[in-house]
Write an enzyme that holds these catalytic residues in place. Structure first.
Site, PDB file in Angstrom:
ATOM      1  N   ASP A   1      43.156  22.612  36.972  1.00  0.00           N
ATOM      2  CA  ASP A   1      43.606  22.590  35.571  1.00  0.00           C
ATOM      3  C   ASP A   1      43.201  21.267  34.916  1.00  0.00           C
ATOM      4  OD1 ASP A   1      45.258  25.076  35.980  1.00  0.00           O
ATOM      5  OD2 ASP A   1      46.235  23.729  37.390  1.00  0.00           O
ATOM      6  N   HIS A  28      51.461  25.378  38.000  1.00  0.00           N
ATOM      7  CA  HIS A  28      50.088  25.921  37.930  1.00  0.00           C
ATOM      8  C   HIS A  28      50.209  27.382  37.490  1.00  0.00           C
ATOM      9  CE1 HIS A  28      45.990  27.002  38.643  1.00  0.00           C
ATOM     10  NE2 HIS A  28      46.378  27.966  39.442  1.00  0.00           N
TER      11      HIS A  28
HETATM   12  N1  LIG Z   1      45.911  26.367  42.609  1.00  0.00           N
HETATM   13  C1  LIG Z   1      44.802  26.758  42.003  1.00  0.00           C
HETATM   14  O1  LIG Z   1      44.294  26.085  41.095  1.00  0.00           O
HETATM   15  C2  LIG Z   1      44.107  28.045  42.361  1.00  0.00           C
HETATM   16  C3  LIG Z   1      44.661  28.894  43.275  1.00  0.00           C
HETATM   17  N2  LIG Z   1      44.032  30.071  43.616  1.00  0.00           N
HETATM   18  C4  LIG Z   1      44.683  30.903  44.623  1.00  0.00           C
HETATM   19  O2  LIG Z   1      44.060  30.676  45.897  1.00  0.00           O
HETATM   20  C5  LIG Z   1      44.318  31.776  46.746  1.00  0.00           C
HETATM   21  C6  LIG Z   1      43.059  32.193  47.480  1.00  0.00           C
HETATM   22  O3  LIG Z   1      42.083  32.641  46.571  1.00  0.00           O
HETATM   23  P1  LIG Z   1      40.759  33.382  47.109  1.00  0.00           P
HETATM   24  O4  LIG Z   1      40.135  32.622  48.209  1.00  0.00           O
HETATM   25  O5  LIG Z   1      39.963  33.711  45.905  1.00  0.00           O
HETATM   26  O6  LIG Z   1      41.399  34.730  47.688  1.00  0.00           O
HETATM   27  P2  LIG Z   1      40.778  35.748  48.734  1.00  0.00           P
HETATM   28  O7  LIG Z   1      41.621  36.982  48.635  1.00  0.00           O
HETATM   29  O8  LIG Z   1      39.295  35.844  48.582  1.00  0.00           O
HETATM   30  O9  LIG Z   1      41.053  35.044  50.144  1.00  0.00           O
HETATM   31  C7  LIG Z   1      42.330  34.855  50.655  1.00  0.00           C
HETATM   32  C8  LIG Z   1      42.212  34.858  52.155  1.00  0.00           C
HETATM   33  O10 LIG Z   1      43.474  34.506  52.694  1.00  0.00           O
HETATM   34  C9  LIG Z   1      43.650  35.245  53.877  1.00  0.00           C
HETATM   35  N3  LIG Z   1      45.061  35.267  54.239  1.00  0.00           N
HETATM   36  C10 LIG Z   1      46.054  36.046  53.750  1.00  0.00           C
HETATM   37  N4  LIG Z   1      47.201  35.801  54.393  1.00  0.00           N
HETATM   38  C11 LIG Z   1      46.946  34.824  55.290  1.00  0.00           C
HETATM   39  C12 LIG Z   1      47.714  34.147  56.256  1.00  0.00           C
HETATM   40  N5  LIG Z   1      49.006  34.457  56.435  1.00  0.00           N
HETATM   41  N6  LIG Z   1      47.129  33.224  57.023  1.00  0.00           N
HETATM   42  C13 LIG Z   1      45.824  32.929  56.869  1.00  0.00           C
HETATM   43  N7  LIG Z   1      45.025  33.537  55.997  1.00  0.00           N
HETATM   44  C14 LIG Z   1      45.574  34.466  55.193  1.00  0.00           C
HETATM   45  C15 LIG Z   1      43.064  36.622  53.548  1.00  0.00           C
HETATM   46  O11 LIG Z   1      42.742  37.355  54.715  1.00  0.00           O
HETATM   47  C16 LIG Z   1      41.828  36.221  52.740  1.00  0.00           C
HETATM   48  O12 LIG Z   1      40.689  36.093  53.570  1.00  0.00           O
HETATM   49  C17 LIG Z   1      44.913  32.863  45.837  1.00  0.00           C
HETATM   50  O13 LIG Z   1      46.326  32.837  46.003  1.00  0.00           O
HETATM   51  C18 LIG Z   1      44.546  32.393  44.448  1.00  0.00           C
HETATM   52  O14 LIG Z   1      45.428  32.898  43.470  1.00  0.00           O
HETATM   53  C19 LIG Z   1      42.819  30.394  43.097  1.00  0.00           C
HETATM   54  C20 LIG Z   1      42.211  29.568  42.176  1.00  0.00           C
HETATM   55  C21 LIG Z   1      42.832  28.346  41.721  1.00  0.00           C
HETATM   56  O1  LIG Z   2      44.978  33.282  38.855  1.00  0.00           O
HETATM   57  C1  LIG Z   2      44.326  33.066  39.889  1.00  0.00           C
HETATM   58  O2  LIG Z   2      44.438  33.704  40.951  1.00  0.00           O
HETATM   59  C2  LIG Z   2      43.344  31.942  39.880  1.00  0.00           C
HETATM   60  C3  LIG Z   2      43.937  30.665  39.450  1.00  0.00           C
HETATM   61  O3  LIG Z   2      45.010  30.260  39.830  1.00  0.00           O
HETATM   62  C4  LIG Z   2      43.160  29.837  38.529  1.00  0.00           C
HETATM   63  O4  LIG Z   2      41.972  30.126  38.306  1.00  0.00           O
HETATM   64  O5  LIG Z   2      43.719  28.882  37.984  1.00  0.00           O
END
Ligand SMILES: NC(=O)C1=CN([C@@H]2O[C@H](COP(=O)(O)OP(=O)(O)OC[C@H]3O[C@@H](n4cnc5c(N)ncnc54)[C@H](O)[C@@H]3O)[C@@H](O)[C@H]2O)C=CC1
Ligand SMILES: O=C([O-])CC(=O)C(=O)O
Length: 329
Positions: free
Chosen positions: A161, A189
């Site tokens: 952000d 967030h």
């Molecule tokens: N804080 C931030 O600024 C942001 C946060 N996010 C969040 O990050 C997270 C991951 O995003 P992506 O990689 O795109 O999702 P994704 O769905 O591509 O990957 C998530 C992975 O986590 C694994 N997973 C699920 N439960 C698990 C567990 N108990 N132990 C280990 N691995 C586990 C899944 O098998 C999957 O491979 C989401 O919650 C998303 O909303 C995404 C963008 C920005």
């Molecule tokens: O909403 C989502 O899963 C991705 C997210 O947190 C972001 O892009 O800030």
């Protein structure tokens, strides 16, 4: 703290989108520096272990000089064994028909046990960054389940952000991102976050004297706060490379420091700026000697105060929801 000569880095959700963008940069030395050797531990759910093993093969094929080893596991206890840095990326996404309470509960089922595993197995100086959403409350749950680990070692990612806000300002003002300083993301967030330019400067000039209030209120703030949704709409998938890049920035700054400037991070509140103690909220922070410190004494006019309070109220509601479910350890 300076980076140690060798560090164990645990990444959960390693086979996911963010994991795929993150692991190669950690292994290349972008996070801890070229002189720190890295032992990677990848944690996945059983169904995704094979995919993570495929990523491990590719990591090997890069022949990165800092990378000592890569282990893949579906067991949290071994994944966090000796971890110096833990990046908690894997989370349960919201699915159709899922209420917010269901999402919080499903994620508590992940972040509670991972907090306990960190408590029992990680290195004494472990530093934890929660990326998986809802990141602030997931960090709160992990910290609550790790009573032997100091609270200030648990953080939630709002650096994406922050970077988005800096980039939007630079684009508006026609300057370089490096010229923009003093931006703060406050609160959660989520769309309730408050990107604040009250103390920001661009090339040394106050941002407030360079842009008009109407632009700040009607374009800048909602654009930054809803950028995640915009990316999903345009890309057809949520932010991954930019999220990974922000995670690298967060940990690099935490370890190496932020001399003379500040950034934003979700940290456990000490009551600063009226944010209730114990909540994981985004603040203006600087990293000194390996610790995040909340910047003190910044100007918070009424407009800012109201927005911070609204986002903090959302954090309190999330905390209360997980507390009622008995998920805070
Ligand atoms: N804080 C931030 O600024 C942001 C946060 N996010 C969040 O990050 C997270 C991951 O995003 P992506 O990689 O795109 O999702 P994704 O769905 O591509 O990957 C998530 C992975 O986590 C694994 N997973 C699920 N439960 C698990 C567990 N108990 N132990 C280990 N691995 C586990 C899944 O098998 C999957 O491979 C989401 O919650 C998303 O909303 C995404 C963008 C920005
Ligand atoms: O909403 C989502 O899963 C991705 C997210 O947190 C972001 O892009 O800030």
């Amino acid at each position: 703290m300076t980076a140690q000569s060798s560090m164990t880095v645990t990444v959960t959700g390693a086979a996911g989108q963010i994991g795929y963008a993150l692991l190669f940069r950690i292994a290349s030395g972008a996070m801890l520096g070229p002189d720190t050797r890295v032992r990677l531990r990848l944690l996945e759910i059983p169904a995704a272990v094979r995919a993570a093993e495929g990523t491990a093969l590719e990591l090997s094929d890069c022949a990165f000089a800092p990378l000592d080893s890569v282990d893949v596991t579906d067991r949290a206890t071994s994944a966090f064994d000796g971890a110096d840095v833990a990046l908690l990326v894997g989370a349960r996404p919201r699915s159709a028909g899922m209420e917010r309470g269901d999402l919080l509960e499903a994620n508590a089922g992940i972040f509670g046990p991972q907090g306990r595993a960190i408590n029992d197995h990680a290195a004494d100086g472990v530093r934890v960054l929660v990326v998986g959403n809802p990141a602030n409350t997931n960090a709160l749950i992990a910290a609550a389940n790790a009573p032997d680990v100091p609270r200030d070692r648990f953080t939630a990612m709002t650096r994406l952000d922050h970077n988005r806000a800096v980039a939007q300002l630079a684009a508006k003002l026609g300057c370089r991102t490096a010229d923009v300083e003093g931006v703060t993301i406050w609160g959660n967030h989520s769309a309730s976050q408050y990107p604040d330019v009250t103390n920001a400067t661009a090339g040394g000039q106050p941002v407030s004297s360079l842009v008009d209030e109407a632009w700040l209120e009607s374009e800048f703030i909602p654009r930054v706060a809803k950028r995640g949704a915009e990316i999903i709409d345009v890309r057809g998938a949520s932010s991954a490379a930019s999220a990974a890049s922000a995670a690298i920035d967060h940990v690099r700054d935490w370890v190496h420091g932020t001399p003379g400037r500040w950034t934003s991070a979700g940290v456990v509140s000490d009551g600063s700026y009226g944010v209730p103690e114990g909540l994981v909220s985004s603040f203006p922070v600087q990293a000194v000697d390996g610790r995040w410190e909340i910047m003190q004494g910044l100007d918070v006019p009424d407009f800012s105060r109201r927005r911070i309070e609204a986002s903090v109220a959302e954090l309190e509601a999330e905390r209360d929801a997980v507390r009622v479910l008995g998920l805070l350890g």
